[in-house]
Design a protein around this motif. Structure first.
Motif, PDB file in Angstrom:
ATOM      1  N   LEU A  83       0.824  -1.215   0.000  1.00  5.31           N
ATOM      2  CA  LEU A  83       0.000   0.000   0.000  1.00  5.31           C
ATOM      3  C   LEU A  83       0.852   1.256   0.000  1.00  5.31           C
ATOM      4  CD1 LEU A  83      -2.809  -0.986   2.539  1.00  5.31           C
ATOM      5  CD2 LEU A  83      -3.034  -0.752   0.057  1.00  5.31           C
ATOM      6  N   SER A  84       2.087   1.147   0.483  1.00  5.66           N
ATOM      7  CA  SER A  84       2.948   2.331   0.529  1.00  5.66           C
ATOM      8  C   SER A  84       3.281   2.842  -0.874  1.00  5.66           C
ATOM      9  CB  SER A  84       4.239   2.014   1.295  1.00  5.66           C
ATOM     10  OG  SER A  84       4.929   0.944   0.681  1.00  5.66           O
ATOM     11  N   ARG A  85       3.136   2.000  -1.898  1.00  4.49           N
ATOM     12  CA  ARG A  85       3.358   2.460  -3.260  1.00  4.49           C
ATOM     13  C   ARG A  85       2.314   3.489  -3.669  1.00  4.49           C
ATOM     14  NH1 ARG A  85       5.974   0.541  -7.495  1.00  4.49           N
ATOM     15  NH2 ARG A  85       6.453  -1.416  -6.440  1.00  4.49           N
ATOM     16  N   HIS A  86       1.114   3.370  -3.105  1.00  2.41           N
ATOM     17  CA  HIS A  86       0.012   4.245  -3.481  1.00  2.41           C
ATOM     18  C   HIS A  86      -0.296   5.301  -2.416  1.00  2.41           C
ATOM     19  CE1 HIS A  86      -0.801   1.339  -6.682  1.00  2.41           C
ATOM     20  NE2 HIS A  86      -0.672   0.401  -5.770  1.00  2.41           N
ATOM     21  N   MET A  87       0.386   5.243  -1.277  1.00  2.95           N
ATOM     22  CA  MET A  87       0.127   6.191  -0.184  1.00  2.95           C
ATOM     23  C   MET A  87       1.430   6.879   0.194  1.00  2.95           C
ATOM     24  SD  MET A  87      -2.492   3.888   2.119  1.00  2.95           S
ATOM     25  CE  MET A  87      -2.855   5.268   3.208  1.00  2.95           C
ATOM     26  N   THR A  88       1.502   8.155  -0.086  1.00  2.00           N
ATOM     27  CA  THR A  88       2.724   8.921   0.185  1.00  2.00           C
ATOM     28  C   THR A  88       3.031   8.987   1.672  1.00  2.00           C
ATOM     29  OG1 THR A  88       2.250  10.269  -1.767  1.00  2.00           O
ATOM     30  CG2 THR A  88       3.876  11.125  -0.224  1.00  2.00           C
ATOM     31  N   ALA A  89       1.993   9.080   2.502  1.00  3.06           N
ATOM     32  CA  ALA A  89       2.199   9.207   3.945  1.00  3.06           C
ATOM     33  C   ALA A  89       2.923   7.992   4.509  1.00  3.06           C
ATOM     34  CB  ALA A  89       0.854   9.403   4.646  1.00  3.06           C
ATOM     35  N   LEU A  90       2.626   6.800   3.987  1.00  2.00           N
ATOM     36  CA  LEU A  90       3.313   5.603   4.475  1.00  2.00           C
ATOM     37  C   LEU A  90       4.791   5.626   4.087  1.00  2.00           C
ATOM     38  CD1 LEU A  90       0.714   2.750   3.793  1.00  2.00           C
ATOM     39  CD2 LEU A  90       1.353   3.782   5.982  1.00  2.00           C
ATOM     40  N   ARG A  91       5.085   6.100   2.890  1.00  2.00           N
ATOM     41  CA  ARG A  91       6.496   6.197   2.488  1.00  2.00           C
ATOM     42  C   ARG A  91       7.237   7.212   3.350  1.00  2.00           C
ATOM     43  NH1 ARG A  91       4.145   6.093  -2.738  1.00  2.00           N
ATOM     44  NH2 ARG A  91       4.584   8.324  -3.032  1.00  2.00           N
ATOM     45  N   ILE A  92       6.594   8.320   3.653  1.00  2.00           N
ATOM     46  CA  ILE A  92       7.219   9.327   4.514  1.00  2.00           C
ATOM     47  C   ILE A  92       7.456   8.764   5.912  1.00  2.00           C
ATOM     48  CG2 ILE A  92       6.877  11.585   5.602  1.00  2.00           C
ATOM     49  CD1 ILE A  92       5.370  12.455   3.126  1.00  2.00           C
ATOM     50  N   LEU A  93       6.481   7.981   6.406  1.00  2.00           N
ATOM     51  CA  LEU A  93       6.641   7.369   7.722  1.00  2.00           C
ATOM     52  C   LEU A  93       7.828   6.411   7.732  1.00  2.00           C
ATOM     53  CD1 LEU A  93       5.564   6.992  10.580  1.00  2.00           C
ATOM     54  CD2 LEU A  93       4.039   5.212   9.703  1.00  2.00           C
ATOM     55  N   GLY A  94       7.990   5.631   6.672  1.00  2.00           N
ATOM     56  CA  GLY A  94       9.133   4.729   6.596  1.00  2.00           C
ATOM     57  C   GLY A  94      10.453   5.483   6.572  1.00  2.00           C
TER      58      GLY A  94
END
Length: 459
Positions: A301-312
């Motif tokens: 899901l992080s591919r489609h959700m910027t907030a998850l990538r930022i959290l990582g």
């Protein structure tokens, strides 16, 4: 300037000499002339505010506007014998200091977008600009300019599967991908409900053929759903690999590695099914591990959700603070666990028969969870429990501000993008579509040059 006067005098005396003599004299004077040119004072007029600089100072950065003599001549004003620039004066003070010291700092009174425009106008190195923008929580648009395939239909496929913002069809593909991920995760969770469990779907008779085993396995609803999701995941992964502009970078990308890991359990399970590997305890444990790996699909899901990538990225950036937190909790766990064990050693009905048995109590106490299943019974043990709670709160609070600051900086940097219209990207010139279906997928939105003047905007 005495060297310059001597040089001119020497050249004047050489008028009546031969050509070879004059050539020899000019060769001898060339180092002196060069030193004279580098020591020459350059007058710079920034909207009425004048600066003086030696030529050698400006030559420290020859790729900039002021360091390049040819480009600088366009702004020379013979009436005042200076170089006139109708630009922002407070910003140039920082730029002038950059030529002198090599350090680039934005003045507090200058907005970031205006300072960025001045840096771009004077041709300051992108590395220095990026360092300033990173401190201010901004980034250049050129950093996020994607590398696209040149040939069709790879270019269209890449836009369709990688950039949902480019067209309606790309958004539909992104929605389908997210739905497949959610359905796969929901199916993995639902099949563990007791009334829906199908633990024996892989228990086949010893004489069962491969076709009969496949027929029995695919008779399971959950296995059918799993197969449909895997078909989509494989199709998406292979089509993106086919259209990728850089396949080596594609394989090394962490998001694509997660995609590969997400589909591996299904094919290993299929190998077990076709090979009729069953009955042993090790095979059962291996099947449970495969089911556990399937949960990693939630990371897709992080591919489609910027907030998850930022959290990582925030967790990676804050690795030092998080490591210090765990180290502090570990030390406190051993310290307070040992103290409570010896405090309750003579107490009847104690919950702690060893020091390691106190570790669970110490962890849930320091994290203020407090299940109450285990607790100290002696007065000294309760006192140690109170101190353990207070120390846990302090340890938990120490790294939080740094983690929050990193998240805010990355989130702000993701949203604040500075772009300049006069810099052409590789996607600025649209090509005539060669395929009829190409018109249904719009290319990436690119900004064109709207005027001949160099200007920058804040996106």
């Amino acid at each position: 300037m005495a060297e310059c006067s001597f040089e001119l005098h020497a050249l004047d005396e050489g008028i009546g000499s031969t050509v070879s003599d004059r050539t020899s004299l000019m060769t001898e004077c060339s180092p002196t002339r060069q030193r004279c040119e580098l020591s020459k004072l350059i007058k710079i007029n920034i909207s009425g505010l004048k600066f003086l600089a030696r030529e050698r100072v400006l030559h420290r950065y020859p790729e900039t506007l002021l360091g390049d003599v040819t480009r600088r001549k366009e702004f020379y004003c013979p009436d005042t014998d200076d170089y006139f620039f109708d630009r922002h004066r407070p910003s140039f003070e920082a730029i002038f200091n950059f030529y002198q010291t090599g350090k680039l700092v934005r003045p507090p009174i200058v907005p970031v977008d205006i300072f960025f425009a001045e840096l771009k106008f004077f041709g300051i190195d992108n590395q220095a600009i990026n360092m300033v923008l990173d401190k201010e929580g901004y980034r250049q648009k050129s950093e996020s300019c994607p590398k696209l395939p040149e040939a069709e239909p790879k270019r269209t496929i890449w836009l369709l599967f990688e950039y949902p913002e480019t067209s309606v069809w790309a958004r539909i593909v992104a929605i389908l991908s997210v739905c497949a991920i959610i359905i796969s995760i929901a199916s993995s969770c639902a099949e563990t409900i007791p009334q829906y469990q199908e633990d024996k779907i892989f228990d086949f008779p010893q004489n069962a053929t491969r076709s009969s085993r496949l027929k029995m396995a695919y008779g399971s609803t959950f296995y059918q759903v799993e197969t449909a999701c895997i078909v989509w995941f494989c199709f998406e992964l292979f089509i993106r690999f086919y259209a990728s502009p850089d396949r080596i970078a594609f394989i090394k990308d962490i998001m694509n590695i997660i995609d590969m890991i997400a589909i591996v359990p299904y094919f290993l399970t299929l190998i077990f099914l076709l090979g009729n590997v069953q009955g042993s305890r090790s095979a059962a444990v291996f099947m449970r591990v495969l089911r556990l790996i399937r949960v990693s699909r939630i990371l897709k899901l992080s591919r489609h959700m910027t907030a998850l990538r930022i959290l990582g990225r925030t967790l990676i950036l804050s690795a030092g603070s998080i490591g210090l937190l765990f180290l502090s909790l570990f030390g406190s766990m051993v310290l307070f666990g040992t103290f409570v064990y010896f405090a309750d050693l003579e107490t009847q009905n104690t919950d702690f028969d060893s020091v390691p048995a106190t570790f669970w109590w110490a962890v849930i106490t320091m994290t203020t969870v407090g299940y109450g299943d285990e607790h100290p019974r002696s007065p000294l043990g309760k006192l140690a429990g109170g101190v353990c709670v207070l120390s846990g709160i302090m340890f938990l609070l120490v790294p939080v501000p740094g983690i929050v600051a990193n998240f805010n900086r990355l989130y702000t940097r993701q949203r604040n993008v500075l772009s300049d219209d006069f810099i052409k990207t590789q996607d600025e010139t649209e090509k005539v579509p060669k395929y009829a279906w190409r018109r249904f997928v719009a290319p990436l939105k690119t900004k064109r040059k709207t005027s001949s003047t160099q200007e920058t905007t804040l996106v």
